[in-house]
Design a protein around this motif. Sequence first.
Motif, PDB file in Angstrom:
ATOM      1  N   LYS A   9       0.839  -1.206   0.000  1.00  0.00           N
ATOM      2  CA  LYS A   9       0.000   0.000   0.000  1.00  0.00           C
ATOM      3  C   LYS A   9       0.870   1.250   0.000  1.00  0.00           C
ATOM      4  O   LYS A   9       0.656   2.178  -0.771  1.00  0.00           O
ATOM      5  CB  LYS A   9      -0.918   0.000   1.222  1.00  0.00           C
ATOM      6  N   ARG A  10       1.887   1.269   0.850  1.00  0.00           N
ATOM      7  CA  ARG A  10       2.766   2.422   0.941  1.00  0.00           C
ATOM      8  C   ARG A  10       3.515   2.639  -0.377  1.00  0.00           C
ATOM      9  O   ARG A  10       3.672   3.755  -0.837  1.00  0.00           O
ATOM     10  CB  ARG A  10       3.759   2.226   2.092  1.00  0.00           C
ATOM     11  N   GLU A  11       3.942   1.551  -0.997  1.00  0.00           N
ATOM     12  CA  GLU A  11       4.656   1.659  -2.270  1.00  0.00           C
ATOM     13  C   GLU A  11       3.744   2.215  -3.360  1.00  0.00           C
ATOM     14  O   GLU A  11       4.145   3.091  -4.128  1.00  0.00           O
ATOM     15  CB  GLU A  11       5.220   0.297  -2.689  1.00  0.00           C
ATOM     16  N   ILE A  12       2.527   1.724  -3.413  1.00  0.00           N
ATOM     17  CA  ILE A  12       1.595   2.205  -4.436  1.00  0.00           C
ATOM     18  C   ILE A  12       1.270   3.680  -4.216  1.00  0.00           C
ATOM     19  O   ILE A  12       1.255   4.467  -5.167  1.00  0.00           O
ATOM     20  CB  ILE A  12       0.329   1.325  -4.487  1.00  0.00           C
ATOM     21  N   VAL A  13       1.043   4.071  -2.970  1.00  0.00           N
ATOM     22  CA  VAL A  13       0.771   5.486  -2.688  1.00  0.00           C
ATOM     23  C   VAL A  13       1.979   6.341  -3.071  1.00  0.00           C
ATOM     24  O   VAL A  13       1.829   7.402  -3.674  1.00  0.00           O
ATOM     25  CB  VAL A  13       0.356   5.697  -1.214  1.00  0.00           C
ATOM     26  N   TYR A  14       3.186   5.865  -2.753  1.00  0.00           N
ATOM     27  CA  TYR A  14       4.380   6.607  -3.168  1.00  0.00           C
ATOM     28  C   TYR A  14       4.427   6.752  -4.694  1.00  0.00           C
ATOM     29  O   TYR A  14       4.710   7.833  -5.217  1.00  0.00           O
ATOM     30  CB  TYR A  14       5.680   5.943  -2.676  1.00  0.00           C
ATOM     31  N   LEU A  15       4.161   5.668  -5.411  1.00  0.00           N
ATOM     32  CA  LEU A  15       4.208   5.727  -6.878  1.00  0.00           C
ATOM     33  C   LEU A  15       3.170   6.706  -7.424  1.00  0.00           C
ATOM     34  O   LEU A  15       3.429   7.412  -8.404  1.00  0.00           O
ATOM     35  CB  LEU A  15       4.011   4.334  -7.477  1.00  0.00           C
ATOM     36  N   VAL A  16       2.011   6.763  -6.786  1.00  0.00           N
ATOM     37  CA  VAL A  16       0.987   7.729  -7.199  1.00  0.00           C
ATOM     38  C   VAL A  16       1.498   9.152  -6.974  1.00  0.00           C
ATOM     39  O   VAL A  16       1.395  10.012  -7.856  1.00  0.00           O
ATOM     40  CB  VAL A  16      -0.345   7.484  -6.451  1.00  0.00           C
ATOM     41  N   VAL A  17       2.067   9.411  -5.806  1.00  0.00           N
ATOM     42  CA  VAL A  17       2.600  10.748  -5.504  1.00  0.00           C
ATOM     43  C   VAL A  17       3.706  11.107  -6.498  1.00  0.00           C
ATOM     44  O   VAL A  17       3.717  12.205  -7.070  1.00  0.00           O
ATOM     45  CB  VAL A  17       3.111  10.818  -4.046  1.00  0.00           C
ATOM     46  N   HIS A  18       4.624  10.187  -6.706  1.00  0.00           N
ATOM     47  CA  HIS A  18       5.722  10.414  -7.649  1.00  0.00           C
ATOM     48  C   HIS A  18       5.170  10.768  -9.035  1.00  0.00           C
ATOM     49  O   HIS A  18       5.588  11.746  -9.664  1.00  0.00           O
ATOM     50  CB  HIS A  18       6.592   9.154  -7.714  1.00  0.00           C
ATOM     51  N   SER A  19       4.217   9.992  -9.472  1.00  0.00           N
ATOM     52  CA  SER A  19       3.641  10.201 -10.795  1.00  0.00           C
ATOM     53  C   SER A  19       2.839  11.499 -10.871  1.00  0.00           C
ATOM     54  O   SER A  19       2.848  12.186 -11.897  1.00  0.00           O
ATOM     55  CB  SER A  19       2.765   9.003 -11.157  1.00  0.00           C
ATOM     56  N   MET A  20       2.160  11.841  -9.780  1.00  0.00           N
ATOM     57  CA  MET A  20       1.410  13.105  -9.767  1.00  0.00           C
ATOM     58  C   MET A  20       2.337  14.289 -10.035  1.00  0.00           C
ATOM     59  O   MET A  20       1.986  15.205 -10.778  1.00  0.00           O
ATOM     60  CB  MET A  20       0.693  13.297  -8.426  1.00  0.00           C
ATOM     61  N   PHE A  21       3.517  14.264  -9.428  1.00  0.00           N
ATOM     62  CA  PHE A  21       4.429  15.381  -9.665  1.00  0.00           C
ATOM     63  C   PHE A  21       4.961  15.386 -11.094  1.00  0.00           C
ATOM     64  O   PHE A  21       5.232  16.450 -11.649  1.00  0.00           O
ATOM     65  CB  PHE A  21       5.526  15.435  -8.598  1.00  0.00           C
ATOM     66  N   HIS A  22       5.046  14.224 -11.721  1.00  0.00           N
ATOM     67  CA  HIS A  22       5.354  14.215 -13.156  1.00  0.00           C
ATOM     68  C   HIS A  22       4.206  14.865 -13.929  1.00  0.00           C
ATOM     69  O   HIS A  22       4.439  15.675 -14.831  1.00  0.00           O
ATOM     70  CB  HIS A  22       5.579  12.793 -13.667  1.00  0.00           C
ATOM     71  N   LEU A  23       2.976  14.511 -13.581  1.00  0.00           N
ATOM     72  CA  LEU A  23       1.830  15.120 -14.269  1.00  0.00           C
ATOM     73  C   LEU A  23       1.787  16.628 -14.057  1.00  0.00           C
ATOM     74  O   LEU A  23       1.289  17.365 -14.907  1.00  0.00           O
ATOM     75  CB  LEU A  23       0.508  14.504 -13.787  1.00  0.00           C
ATOM     76  N   ARG A  61      15.877  16.732  -9.643  1.00  0.00           N
ATOM     77  CA  ARG A  61      15.599  15.588  -8.774  1.00  0.00           C
ATOM     78  C   ARG A  61      15.379  16.057  -7.337  1.00  0.00           C
ATOM     79  O   ARG A  61      14.446  15.621  -6.665  1.00  0.00           O
ATOM     80  CB  ARG A  61      16.751  14.577  -8.820  1.00  0.00           C
ATOM     81  N   ILE A  62      16.207  16.977  -6.881  1.00  0.00           N
ATOM     82  CA  ILE A  62      16.085  17.489  -5.511  1.00  0.00           C
ATOM     83  C   ILE A  62      14.749  18.210  -5.325  1.00  0.00           C
ATOM     84  O   ILE A  62      14.056  18.010  -4.322  1.00  0.00           O
ATOM     85  CB  ILE A  62      17.279  18.411  -5.166  1.00  0.00           C
ATOM     86  N   ILE A  63      14.382  19.027  -6.290  1.00  0.00           N
ATOM     87  CA  ILE A  63      13.104  19.746  -6.214  1.00  0.00           C
ATOM     88  C   ILE A  63      11.945  18.758  -6.153  1.00  0.00           C
ATOM     89  O   ILE A  63      11.057  18.865  -5.303  1.00  0.00           O
ATOM     90  CB  ILE A  63      12.946  20.714  -7.409  1.00  0.00           C
ATOM     91  N   MET A  64      11.969  17.768  -7.048  1.00  0.00           N
ATOM     92  CA  MET A  64      10.873  16.800  -7.091  1.00  0.00           C
ATOM     93  C   MET A  64      10.825  15.973  -5.813  1.00  0.00           C
ATOM     94  O   MET A  64       9.746  15.725  -5.268  1.00  0.00           O
ATOM     95  CB  MET A  64      10.998  15.899  -8.319  1.00  0.00           C
ATOM     96  N   ARG A  65      11.969  15.532  -5.318  1.00  0.00           N
ATOM     97  CA  ARG A  65      12.000  14.736  -4.083  1.00  0.00           C
ATOM     98  C   ARG A  65      11.460  15.536  -2.899  1.00  0.00           C
ATOM     99  O   ARG A  65      10.760  14.990  -2.049  1.00  0.00           O
ATOM    100  CB  ARG A  65      13.414  14.238  -3.777  1.00  0.00           C
ATOM    101  N   ASN A  66      11.767  16.824  -2.841  1.00  0.00           N
ATOM    102  CA  ASN A  66      11.235  17.651  -1.757  1.00  0.00           C
ATOM    103  C   ASN A  66       9.717  17.782  -1.845  1.00  0.00           C
ATOM    104  O   ASN A  66       9.035  17.787  -0.820  1.00  0.00           O
ATOM    105  CB  ASN A  66      11.912  19.018  -1.738  1.00  0.00           C
ATOM    106  N   LYS A  67       9.195  17.882  -3.050  1.00  0.00           N
ATOM    107  CA  LYS A  67       7.737  17.907  -3.238  1.00  0.00           C
ATOM    108  C   LYS A  67       7.131  16.592  -2.747  1.00  0.00           C
ATOM    109  O   LYS A  67       6.116  16.578  -2.052  1.00  0.00           O
ATOM    110  CB  LYS A  67       7.381  18.115  -4.711  1.00  0.00           C
ATOM    111  N   GLU A  68       7.764  15.477  -3.133  1.00  0.00           N
ATOM    112  CA  GLU A  68       7.279  14.162  -2.707  1.00  0.00           C
ATOM    113  C   GLU A  68       7.324  14.026  -1.188  1.00  0.00           C
ATOM    114  O   GLU A  68       6.361  13.554  -0.574  1.00  0.00           O
ATOM    115  CB  GLU A  68       8.118  13.052  -3.347  1.00  0.00           C
ATOM    116  N   LYS A  69       8.430  14.444  -0.583  1.00  0.00           N
ATOM    117  CA  LYS A  69       8.560  14.374   0.879  1.00  0.00           C
ATOM    118  C   LYS A  69       7.432  15.120   1.566  1.00  0.00           C
ATOM    119  O   LYS A  69       6.826  14.623   2.512  1.00  0.00           O
ATOM    120  CB  LYS A  69       9.888  14.993   1.336  1.00  0.00           C
ATOM    121  N   SER A  70       7.175  16.317   1.091  1.00  0.00           N
ATOM    122  CA  SER A  70       6.130  17.139   1.694  1.00  0.00           C
ATOM    123  C   SER A  70       4.772  16.446   1.610  1.00  0.00           C
ATOM    124  O   SER A  70       4.027  16.390   2.596  1.00  0.00           O
ATOM    125  CB  SER A  70       6.090  18.502   1.000  1.00  0.00           C
TER     126      SER A  70
END
Length: 153
Positions: free
Chosen positions: A105-119, A130-139
Amino acid sequence: MIIQISNRQEDFQIDDELTSDIEKSIRICLLQELNDDNYEISLSFVSESEIRKLNSDYRDKDSVTDVLSFPLDDDFAIQTNLLGDIIICCKRAIEQAKEYNHSIKREIVYLVVHSMFHLLGYDHIDESDRIIMRNKEKSALKEIGIYKDEEFK
Protein backbone atom coordinates in the motif's frame (compact mmCIF):
# COMPACT_ATOMS: atom_id res chain seq x y z
CA MET A 1 -11.76 15.72 -8.21
CA ILE A 2 -12.35 12.79 -10.50
CA ILE A 3 -10.11 9.74 -10.56
CA GLN A 4 -10.86 7.15 -13.21
CA ILE A 5 -9.42 3.87 -11.93
CA SER A 6 -8.91 0.87 -14.17
CA ASN A 7 -7.60 -2.42 -12.77
CA ARG A 8 -6.16 -4.59 -15.53
CA GLN A 9 -3.96 -6.87 -13.43
CA GLU A 10 -4.37 -9.79 -11.04
CA ASP A 11 -1.23 -9.49 -8.91
CA PHE A 12 -2.72 -7.33 -6.15
CA GLN A 13 -6.21 -6.57 -4.86
CA ILE A 14 -7.12 -2.89 -5.21
CA ASP A 15 -9.48 -2.52 -2.26
CA ASP A 16 -11.54 0.38 -0.92
CA GLU A 17 -8.93 1.31 1.69
CA LEU A 18 -6.19 1.60 -0.93
CA THR A 19 -8.51 3.53 -3.23
CA SER A 20 -9.25 5.96 -0.40
CA ASP A 21 -5.53 6.41 0.32
CA ILE A 22 -4.87 7.03 -3.37
CA GLU A 23 -7.62 9.65 -3.53
CA LYS A 24 -6.19 11.35 -0.44
CA SER A 25 -2.68 11.37 -1.90
CA ILE A 26 -3.83 12.82 -5.22
CA ARG A 27 -5.86 15.50 -3.44
CA ILE A 28 -2.86 16.45 -1.28
CA CYS A 29 -0.58 16.76 -4.32
CA LEU A 30 -3.11 18.90 -6.16
CA LEU A 31 -3.77 21.17 -3.20
CA GLN A 32 -0.07 21.57 -2.40
CA GLU A 33 0.83 22.40 -5.96
CA LEU A 34 -2.25 24.07 -7.44
CA ASN A 35 -4.33 24.98 -4.39
CA ASP A 36 -7.22 23.34 -6.24
CA ASP A 37 -8.39 19.75 -6.53
CA ASN A 38 -10.86 20.23 -9.36
CA TYR A 39 -8.95 17.98 -11.77
CA GLU A 40 -9.35 14.62 -13.42
CA ILE A 41 -6.72 11.88 -13.43
CA SER A 42 -6.76 8.45 -15.01
CA LEU A 43 -5.08 5.72 -12.95
CA SER A 44 -4.51 2.23 -14.32
CA PHE A 45 -3.10 -0.82 -12.58
CA VAL A 46 -1.56 -3.11 -15.16
CA SER A 47 0.42 -6.30 -15.66
CA GLU A 48 4.13 -6.50 -16.38
CA SER A 49 3.48 -7.29 -20.02
CA GLU A 50 1.24 -4.25 -20.48
CA ILE A 51 3.60 -1.78 -18.81
CA ARG A 52 6.54 -3.23 -20.73
CA LYS A 53 4.68 -2.67 -24.00
CA LEU A 54 3.76 0.89 -23.02
CA ASN A 55 7.33 1.58 -21.92
CA SER A 56 8.58 0.26 -25.25
CA ASP A 57 5.99 2.09 -27.34
CA TYR A 58 6.28 5.48 -25.65
CA ARG A 59 9.79 5.57 -24.19
CA ASP A 60 11.71 3.16 -26.43
CA LYS A 61 12.65 1.12 -23.36
CA ASP A 62 11.89 -2.57 -23.70
CA SER A 63 11.67 -3.27 -19.98
CA VAL A 64 9.22 -3.49 -17.12
CA THR A 65 8.98 -0.36 -14.99
CA ASP A 66 7.05 0.48 -11.84
CA VAL A 67 5.11 3.51 -13.04
CA LEU A 68 4.55 5.58 -16.15
CA SER A 69 3.14 9.09 -16.26
CA PHE A 70 1.52 10.63 -19.30
CA PRO A 71 0.76 14.30 -18.71
CA LEU A 72 -1.63 15.95 -21.11
CA ASP A 73 -0.65 18.98 -23.10
CA ASP A 74 -0.71 22.05 -20.85
CA ASP A 75 -3.24 23.98 -22.93
CA PHE A 76 -5.60 21.02 -23.15
CA ALA A 77 -5.21 20.20 -19.45
CA ILE A 78 -5.99 23.77 -18.41
CA GLN A 79 -9.08 23.94 -20.62
CA THR A 80 -10.47 20.60 -19.47
CA ASN A 81 -8.93 20.07 -16.02
CA LEU A 82 -7.60 16.71 -17.24
CA LEU A 83 -4.06 16.23 -15.92
CA GLY A 84 -3.15 12.93 -17.51
CA ASP A 85 -2.64 9.22 -16.95
CA ILE A 86 -0.81 7.27 -14.26
CA ILE A 87 -0.02 3.63 -14.99
CA ILE A 88 1.26 1.39 -12.21
CA CYS A 89 2.59 -2.14 -12.47
CA CYS A 90 1.44 -3.82 -9.26
CA LYS A 91 3.83 -6.74 -9.59
CA ARG A 92 6.76 -4.33 -9.73
CA ALA A 93 5.30 -2.39 -6.78
CA ILE A 94 5.12 -5.64 -4.79
CA GLU A 95 8.78 -6.35 -5.55
CA GLN A 96 9.82 -2.83 -4.58
CA ALA A 97 7.83 -2.95 -1.34
CA LYS A 98 9.77 -6.08 -0.36
CA GLU A 99 13.05 -4.48 -1.46
CA TYR A 100 12.43 -1.32 0.59
CA ASN A 101 10.85 -3.21 3.49
CA HIS A 102 7.51 -1.45 3.57
CA SER A 103 3.92 -2.28 2.70
CA ILE A 104 2.59 -2.65 -0.82
CA LYS A 105 0.00 0.00 0.00
CA ARG A 106 2.77 2.42 0.94
CA GLU A 107 4.66 1.66 -2.27
CA ILE A 108 1.59 2.21 -4.44
CA VAL A 109 0.77 5.49 -2.69
CA TYR A 110 4.38 6.61 -3.17
CA LEU A 111 4.21 5.73 -6.88
CA VAL A 112 0.99 7.73 -7.20
CA VAL A 113 2.60 10.75 -5.50
CA HIS A 114 5.72 10.41 -7.65
CA SER A 115 3.64 10.20 -10.80
CA MET A 116 1.41 13.11 -9.77
CA PHE A 117 4.43 15.38 -9.66
CA HIS A 118 5.35 14.21 -13.16
CA LEU A 119 1.83 15.12 -14.27
CA LEU A 120 2.31 18.49 -12.60
CA GLY A 121 5.44 19.18 -14.64
CA TYR A 122 8.33 17.95 -12.49
CA ASP A 123 11.03 15.49 -13.45
CA HIS A 124 14.25 14.05 -12.08
CA ILE A 125 16.50 13.96 -15.12
CA ASP A 126 19.19 16.19 -13.66
CA GLU A 127 20.26 16.52 -10.03
CA SER A 128 18.76 19.94 -9.33
CA ASP A 129 15.37 18.86 -10.71
CA ARG A 130 15.60 15.59 -8.77
CA ILE A 131 16.09 17.49 -5.51
CA ILE A 132 13.10 19.75 -6.21
CA MET A 133 10.87 16.80 -7.09
CA ARG A 134 12.00 14.74 -4.08
CA ASN A 135 11.23 17.65 -1.76
CA LYS A 136 7.74 17.91 -3.24
CA GLU A 137 7.28 14.16 -2.71
CA LYS A 138 8.56 14.37 0.88
CA SER A 139 6.13 17.14 1.69
CA ALA A 140 3.17 15.22 0.28
CA LEU A 141 4.20 11.94 1.93
CA LYS A 142 4.55 13.68 5.28
CA GLU A 143 1.06 15.12 4.97
CA ILE A 144 -0.30 11.71 3.97
CA GLY A 145 1.48 10.23 6.98
CA ILE A 146 3.69 7.65 5.26
CA TYR A 147 7.02 9.45 4.93
CA LYS A 148 10.04 7.57 6.24
CA ASP A 149 13.05 9.65 7.33
CA GLU A 150 15.55 7.30 5.74
CA GLU A 151 14.09 7.85 2.27
CA PHE A 152 15.50 10.11 -0.41
CA LYS A 153 19.04 10.35 0.91
